[in-house]
Motif scaffolding. Structure first.
Motif, short mmCIF file in Angstrom:
data_model
loop_
_atom_site.label_atom_id
_atom_site.label_comp_id
_atom_site.label_asym_id
_atom_site.label_seq_id
_atom_site.Cartn_x
_atom_site.Cartn_y
_atom_site.Cartn_z
N LYS A 153 6.59 -0.28 9.33
CA LYS A 153 7.31 -1.41 8.91
C LYS A 153 6.63 -2.83 8.17
O LYS A 153 7.22 -3.57 7.25
CB LYS A 153 8.05 -2.38 10.12
N ASN A 182 4.40 -1.92 5.96
CA ASN A 182 3.88 -1.28 4.82
C ASN A 182 2.37 -0.75 5.12
O ASN A 182 1.75 -0.52 3.98
CB ASN A 182 4.04 -1.94 3.64
N ASP A 225 5.37 3.22 14.19
CA ASP A 225 6.66 2.54 13.41
C ASP A 225 6.40 1.22 13.32
O ASP A 225 6.86 0.90 12.19
CB ASP A 225 7.71 2.86 14.57
N CYS A 226 5.76 0.54 14.12
CA CYS A 226 5.61 -1.06 13.70
C CYS A 226 4.69 -1.10 12.54
O CYS A 226 4.99 -2.16 11.78
CB CYS A 226 4.89 -1.60 15.05
N CYS A 234 0.93 -5.27 16.52
CA CYS A 234 1.86 -3.98 16.80
C CYS A 234 1.40 -3.07 17.99
O CYS A 234 1.86 -2.23 18.61
CB CYS A 234 1.73 -2.93 15.63
#
Length: 288
Positions: free
Chosen positions: A63, A65, A59-60, A140
C-alpha cells in the motif's frame, strides 16, 4: 577404575512393579505428540505463524508502493522424524540413553545461523528510497501478532500434562532416588541439579560454536562441542537412571488415567493439528 564404572556406583537400580517400562515411555511419548504435535504438525504451525506475521507486513508495504521480501522461512523441525517428550518432562523424565541431549544435534538439523542480508529489491533502491522504505517498514511492523503455531486445545492439555509429570517428580521415592544426581554428575565436572540445568550448562559451554554447513566438515570448536555433549549424555544416563525409573513407576497410573479422562480433548487437539496441516499446505513453505 574408569570414570563411568565409578559413576555406576552412584546409580543403584530401583525395583519397580511396572511390567514394561518401555510401554510407559511409549505412552508418554504418544500423549506428548498427540498434544504437542508431530514434527510435521509443528512445521505446519511454524508456517502459519510465519505468514501471520509476514503477510500483513507485505500487504502494508504494498500500500506504500514498496515491494517487501520477507526473510526466508526456516523450519526448526526439518529432518526430525519424532519429537520425544516434546512437552514437559518433569524433572527426571527426559529421554534416557540418547547419544546427545538435544543441543548440538538440534543445531545440526537447523544448520548454521546465516544472515541473508538485505533483499535484492532493497539493495536496488537509492539511499533516499531506502530511507522511505525503512520509515514505511517501521509503521508496518505488527504490534500484536496472534500466536497461531499451536492449536487452542494444546494449551490446557499441556498444562494438565505438565502438572501430571511434575507431581511424579515430587513423589517421595523419586526425590530420594534423585538426591544422588548432583554429586554423581559433579564427578564428571558437570555441576548441575537436574537435566534442565545440564542442557543450560552445555549451551553455555558451547558458546559461539556453530554447526557445519551441509556437506562441510565440522571445525575444531564444533567437534569439541559435540564431544562435550556426548560425554554429558553418557554421564546423565548413568546418574539419572534411578530417578528416571522411579518417576516412570510414579507416573504410570496417572498417565493411563490422563489418557482416559482427557480422551475427548485429546481427540479435539488431534483434529485441530490436522486442520493446521491442511491450512499450511496452501503455502509453498510447507513440505510436500
Amino acid at each position: 577404575m574408569t570414570l563411568m564404572s565409578a559413576l555406576a556406583g552412584c546409580a543403584r537400580p530401583t525395583s519397580s512393579p511396572i511390567g514394561d517400562r518401555a510401554a510407559v515411555v511409549d505412552q508418554l511419548d504418544r500423549l506428548s505428540q498427540r498434544i504437542g504435535g508431530t514434527p510435521r504438525q509443528r512445521t505446519a504451525g511454524e508456517v502459519l505463524q510465519y505468514h501471520a506475521y509476514q503477510d500483513p507486513i507485505r500487504d502494508c508495504m504494498a500500500k506504500a508502493n514498496f515491494t517487501y521480501e520477507p526473510p526466508r522461512f526456516t523450519d526448526p523441525y526439518r529432518g526430525r522424524s519424532v519429537i520425544h517428550m516434546g512437552i514437559g518432562t518433569g524433572q527426571w523424565l527426559a529421554p534416557l540413553g540418547e547419544e546427545r541431549i538435544g543441543v548440538t544435534d538440534t543445531a545440526e538439523i537447523v544448520g548454521p545461523q546465516e544472515d541473508a542480508g538485505p533483499s535484492a529489491n532493497y539493495r536496488s533502491l537509492s539511499q533516499a528510497e531506502k530511507d522511505k522504505f525503512e520509515t514505511a517498514l517501521t509503521g508496518c511492523i505488527p504490534r500484536d501478532t496472534p500466536e497461531v503455531n499451536f492449536p487452542p486445545a494444546y494449551y490446557p492439555l499441556t498444562e494438565k500434562f505438565n502438572q501430571m509429570l511434575t507431581a511424579a517428580s515430587k513423589n517421595e521415592p523419586v526425590k530420594a532416588a534423585g538426591k544422588q544426581y548432583p554429586d554423581c554428575m559433579a564427578k564428571g565436572n558437570f555441576k548441575v541439579d537436574k537435566h534442565d540445568d545440564l542442557i543450560a550448562l552445555i549451551q553455555a559451554r558451547i558458546g559461539s560454536a556453530q554447526p557445519p554447513k551441509p556437506n562441510h566438515a565440522a571445525d575444531a570448536k564444533w567437534s569439541s562441542a559435540v564431544a562435550l555433549e556426548r560425554e554429558a549424555a553418557r554421564l546423565d544416563t548413568v546418574c539419572r537412571k534411578p530417578a528416571y525409573d522411579a518417576a516412570l513407576e510414579a507416573v504410570a497410573p496417572a498417565a493411563s488415567e490422563f489418557e482416559r479422562t482427557e480422551a475427548a480433548e485429546l481427540t479435539l487437539v488431534a483434529q485441530q493439528w490436522d486442520d493446521m496441516e491442511k491450512r499450511a499446505a496452501a503455502y509453498p513453505e510447507f513440505p510436500r
